[in-house]
Design a protein around this motif. Structure first.
Motif, mmCIF file in Angstrom:
data_model
loop_
_atom_site.group_PDB
_atom_site.id
_atom_site.type_symbol
_atom_site.label_atom_id
_atom_site.label_comp_id
_atom_site.label_asym_id
_atom_site.label_seq_id
_atom_site.Cartn_x
_atom_site.Cartn_y
_atom_site.Cartn_z
ATOM 1 N N GLY A 690 0.826 -1.215 0.000
ATOM 2 C CA GLY A 690 0.000 0.000 0.000
ATOM 3 C C GLY A 690 0.855 1.257 0.000
ATOM 4 O O GLY A 690 0.562 2.221 -0.725
ATOM 5 N N VAL A 691 1.892 1.265 0.812
ATOM 6 C CA VAL A 691 2.783 2.429 0.870
ATOM 7 C C VAL A 691 3.467 2.632 -0.466
ATOM 8 O O VAL A 691 3.577 3.758 -0.970
ATOM 9 C CB VAL A 691 3.813 2.254 2.004
ATOM 10 N N LEU A 692 3.918 1.520 -1.085
ATOM 11 C CA LEU A 692 4.611 1.614 -2.358
ATOM 12 C C LEU A 692 3.674 2.135 -3.452
ATOM 13 O O LEU A 692 4.057 2.977 -4.273
ATOM 14 C CB LEU A 692 5.166 0.237 -2.742
ATOM 15 N N SER A 693 2.433 1.646 -3.437
ATOM 16 C CA SER A 693 1.449 2.102 -4.434
ATOM 17 C C SER A 693 1.174 3.589 -4.268
ATOM 18 O O SER A 693 1.050 4.332 -5.256
ATOM 19 C CB SER A 693 0.141 1.316 -4.280
ATOM 20 N N ALA A 694 1.073 4.043 -3.039
ATOM 21 C CA ALA A 694 0.808 5.460 -2.788
ATOM 22 C C ALA A 694 1.949 6.322 -3.290
ATOM 23 O O ALA A 694 1.726 7.398 -3.874
ATOM 24 C CB ALA A 694 0.589 5.683 -1.295
ATOM 25 N N PHE A 697 1.772 6.578 -7.119
ATOM 26 C CA PHE A 697 0.682 7.467 -7.536
ATOM 27 C C PHE A 697 1.094 8.937 -7.387
ATOM 28 O O PHE A 697 0.836 9.758 -8.263
ATOM 29 C CB PHE A 697 -0.560 7.160 -6.679
ATOM 30 N N VAL A 698 1.726 9.270 -6.328
ATOM 31 C CA VAL A 698 2.153 10.655 -6.093
ATOM 32 C C VAL A 698 3.183 11.091 -7.124
ATOM 33 O O VAL A 698 3.108 12.201 -7.673
ATOM 34 C CB VAL A 698 2.712 10.805 -4.667
ATOM 35 N N ILE A 699 4.103 10.220 -7.443
ATOM 36 C CA ILE A 699 5.164 10.569 -8.395
ATOM 37 C C ILE A 699 4.587 10.797 -9.795
ATOM 38 O O ILE A 699 4.962 11.748 -10.493
ATOM 39 C CB ILE A 699 6.235 9.462 -8.405
ATOM 40 N N ASN A 701 1.524 11.750 -10.629
ATOM 41 C CA ASN A 701 0.744 12.996 -10.668
ATOM 42 C C ASN A 701 1.655 14.219 -10.822
ATOM 43 O O ASN A 701 1.327 15.181 -11.511
ATOM 44 C CB ASN A 701 -0.090 13.144 -9.404
ATOM 45 N N ARG A 702 2.789 14.229 -10.173
ATOM 46 C CA ARG A 702 3.730 15.355 -10.268
ATOM 47 C C ARG A 702 4.295 15.484 -11.685
ATOM 48 O O ARG A 702 4.521 16.582 -12.169
ATOM 49 C CB ARG A 702 4.856 15.192 -9.257
ATOM 50 N N ARG A 703 4.536 14.362 -12.359
ATOM 51 C CA ARG A 703 5.088 14.398 -13.710
ATOM 52 C C ARG A 703 4.051 14.948 -14.709
ATOM 53 O O ARG A 703 4.397 15.655 -15.650
ATOM 54 C CB ARG A 703 5.535 13.006 -14.142
ATOM 55 N N GLN A 704 2.784 14.571 -14.503
ATOM 56 C CA GLN A 704 1.743 15.058 -15.416
ATOM 57 C C GLN A 704 1.587 16.565 -15.305
ATOM 58 O O GLN A 704 1.252 17.248 -16.267
ATOM 59 C CB GLN A 704 0.412 14.360 -15.113
ATOM 60 N N ARG A 705 1.774 17.173 -14.190
ATOM 61 C CA ARG A 705 1.662 18.599 -14.011
ATOM 62 C C ARG A 705 2.877 19.309 -14.602
ATOM 63 O O ARG A 705 2.803 20.448 -15.007
ATOM 64 C CB ARG A 705 1.571 18.941 -12.512
#
Length: 705
Positions: A690-694, A697-699, A701-705
């Motif tokens: 779960g921690v790894l998946s989170a 996901f965060v990484i 989202n930052r690249r798309q912005r």
């Protein structure tokens, strides 16, 4: 006895010897004499019988005594008549004896003359040495001692030898001193015997330390009335060093020294500052006990401007000395005179009265002037002036002796807390001067005077303790009082000499002076010797013996009640310095310093040893108790105690987990099975996924912005 009297005495002895020789000389008798004796044998029996009959008569001895010279003269006359040659030979032998006697007498007279000249030089040196406020006189005195020693004056030789030991006015030379001590000791010179004992006790100048031999020489020196030897014997008897501990033995020697000190006590006895090197090392502000020269110059400036208080203060400082200032009677007199004449100050008048009542190197005794100044001060209700008037009336100095006037003035002074008034009231009650003796009142006033530090008050209290007058007899208290008096002798001035040498970088010279004072039992000197040995500040003692010797001196200092020395002894046993490491022994000394002397360092050390279980059972609760006591006893211990308590709290919190008795039952709380059960690994993998998946996901989202 002067040289003329000695010469007359020796001449009389020689004449008596000549007469004795003549009485024993028998002239040669011809061989025919034996034949005459044989012929007279028949009449011998009758003569013996008649002689025995005569001797039995009660008047025989009286007649024989009275007529002895007549009988001897008649016998000689008969002998010379029968043998003419005997008379000529006897006269010739008498002349030869007389010629020999004259030669011997001339030699003796020359020796006496030489000794008399040496003694004159020696006495001149002693007189100069007593001028304590004149350094030039002291230097000249030692030059005269050297001159007297060259004239074979043994006492001067002893002084020169000691001067080379201390490095006073001569370069320190222990080997030269040792040779002088050996030669002079053979002649019975007490100072040399004491010096040799000192060297044997320290194990210096080529000697191995020998307490037994040093005691022998100290004994001879003490019998010769040498103060160093007498005080050393008293101290060793008191502490049981090399001899069985004996309070009575110590009492005898300390009393003899105290008697001498009491005779020399004056109203203006110098104040001696005993500097403790350990305190100086630990306290940067130590020199507040000594006067700063800038401060003295400031007082001199305002005194010259007419400030009366400054004049009196400087006068007192130069009159009594101390705190780094030497006695200077001339300067003291000048300041007192200004204050007395211009301001009519009673304190200045009283001090001038003191100076005129006793001899010093500046002013001579003048009881009329003393009475004038004391009276002027007393009229202004000055306690010192009243006490001075009392002394004049008590002794009849310049006035008619009056115990009534003395008592009145002493009471007025004592009521104002004047130490001389208290002392002299005690003396009057003790001796019954103008009143019945009252030992209880004497003790009362002596105690009051002793609280103000008067030497004679301690001396009289010691006498009363020794004799049990007005109190129960106590040998121990009497010894301590006599010791207090003995340690106020002129020799205590060596403390300042030693400190000046120490601060001037002359460490070996300072060490020898402190070591000498230590042998005399001065506790401050004992601790200073230990301090110098501990810090390796002298080359006189062999390096391999420094720690062991330092421990010995710390123990002697601790035995006299110096709390820091007791802690030092504990430290030496803790670290194994000069002895084997022994935690139990260290605990014993720390406990004495803590419980009996309330020393914060000892309390801290005990807390630390309780904390770690060194020399005793580990006990964190007792450790905290001693840490708290150390902080309560000294503000300086607050920060180290705070840090120690923080550490102790951390250890106390974790104690269950490392304690052998409890750690097993607490280990279960550190297992994952206890918290997550037997399937803890499935839960852990799920959480990690779960921690790894989170994170992914965060990484993204930052690249798309």
């Amino acid at each position: 006895m002067d040289s003329k009297q000695i010469s007359k005495l020796l001449f009389t002895l020689l004449i008596l010897l000549i007469i004795e020789c003549r009485a024993q000389i028998q002239p040669e008798v011809p061989n025919g004499m034996s034949q005459m004796e044989e012929e007279s044998t028949e009449g011998d029996a009758k003569e013996i019988a008649s002689q025995e009959e005569e001797e039995a008569h009660p008047r025989y001895f009286e007649r024989s005594f009275v007529d002895s010279e007549t009988i001897e003269t008649e016998d000689k006359a008969m002998l010379y008549r029968d043998f003419p040659g005997a008379a000529e030979k006897t006269v010739q032998m008498d002349l030869e004896v007389l010629e020999e006697a004259e030669d011997s007498l001339e030699e003796v007279e020359q020796q006496i003359k030489k000794m008399s000249e040496a003694d004159i030089v020696f006495q001149e040196a002693v007189a100069l040495l007593n001028k304590v406020d004149d350094k030039k006189s002291v230097r000249k005195a030692y030059a005269l001692f050297q001159q007297a020693w060259k004239m074979n004056h043994t006492e001067a030789g002893g002084i020169i030898a000691m001067a080379h030991v201390f490095g006073i006015h001569f370069k320190q030379n222990l080997k030269y001193s040792q040779e002088l001590f050996v030669n002079l000791s053979a002649t019975g010179e007490p100072r040399a015997q004491a010096g040799l004992a000192l060297m044997l006790s320290l194990g210096i100048a080529g000697y191995n330390r020998s307490l037994a031999k040093s005691l022998v020489y100290y004994t001879f020196g003490a019998l010769g009335e040498n103060p160093l030897a007498m005080m050393a014997m008293a101290y060793k008897n008191w502490q049981g060093i090399g001899v069985p501990q004996s309070c009575e033995g110590a009492l005898v020697w300390y009393r003899r020294v105290a008697d001498r000190v009491a005779e020399d006590v004056t109203l203006g006895s110098p104040v001696i500052t005993r500097v403790r090197l350990q305190d100086q090392f630990e306290n940067p502000n130590f020199f507040s006990t000594l006067f700063d020269q800038d401060l003295i110059q400031y007082f001199q400036f305002i005194a010259d401007k007419g400030d009366t208080k400054a004049q009196i203060g400087l006068g007192q400082l130069h009159y009594q000395g101390g705190r780094g200032v030497t006695v200077d009677y001339k300067t003291a007199y000048t300041y007192f005179q200004h204050a007395a004449d211009k301001s009519n100050n009673p304190n200045a008048q009283a001090y001038l009265g003191r100076m005129y009542m006793e001899d010093n190197s500046f002013s001579k005794k003048n009881y009329d002037l003393a009475f004038k100044y004391f009276k002027d001060a007393a009229h202004q209700s000055n306690a010192m002036g009243q006490a001075g008037l009392g002394q004049l009336y008590l002794n009849g100095y310049g006035v008619k002796k009056s115990y009534t006037e003395a008592l009145k003035n002493f009471k007025l002074a004592a009521d104002q807390g004047n130490v001389d008034g208290q002392l002299n009231l005690g003396v009057m009650y003790f001796r019954g001067l103008g009143m019945p003796k009252d030992n209880k009142k004497a003790v009362k006033y002596f105690n009051l005077a002793s609280q103000n530090g008067h030497t004679l008050a301690f001396y009289y209290l010691a006498q009363m303790q020794e004799s049990g007058l007005g109190m129960l007899r106590s040998c121990h208290v009497a010894v301590e009082l006599y010791k207090n008096v003995a340690e106020r002798g002129k020799w205590s001035e060596m403390f300042m000499t030693a400190h000046e040498a120490y601060m001037g970088g002359k460490k070996d010279e300072a060490f020898m002076i402190y070591a000498t004072l230590a042998e005399m039992g001065y506790e401050v000197a004992i601790s200073n010797v230990a301090f110098m040995l501990e810090h390796s500040e002298t080359a006189i003692i062999d390096g391999s013996e420094l720690s062991r010797t330092a421990l010995m001196y710390w123990e002697r200092s601790a035995a006299q009640g110096y709390t820091q020395a007791r802690v030092k002894v504990g430290d030496y046993h803790y670290y194994g310095l000069g002895t084997e490491a022994n935690f139990e022994e260290a605990v014993s000394h720390y406990r004495q310093a803590s419980d009996q002397l309330q020393n914060p360092q000892a309390m801290f050390n005990l807390a630390y040893m309780h904390e770690l279980g060194l020399g005793m059972k580990q006990d964190i609760h007792l450790a905290k108790r001693y840490y708290d006591l150390a902080a309560e006893t000294s503000k300086d211990a607050y920060i180290p105690v705070f840090l120690a308590l923080v550490k102790l709290a951390f250890l106390y919190g974790w104690e269950p987990f490392y304690n052998e008795n409890t750690k097993e039952q607490y280990q279960m709380y550190f297992t994952l099975e206890y918290w997550f059960g037997p399937s803890w690994d499935i839960y852990l993998i799920t959480i990690l996924v779960g921690v790894l998946s989170a994170l992914i996901f965060v990484i993204m989202n930052r690249r798309q912005r």
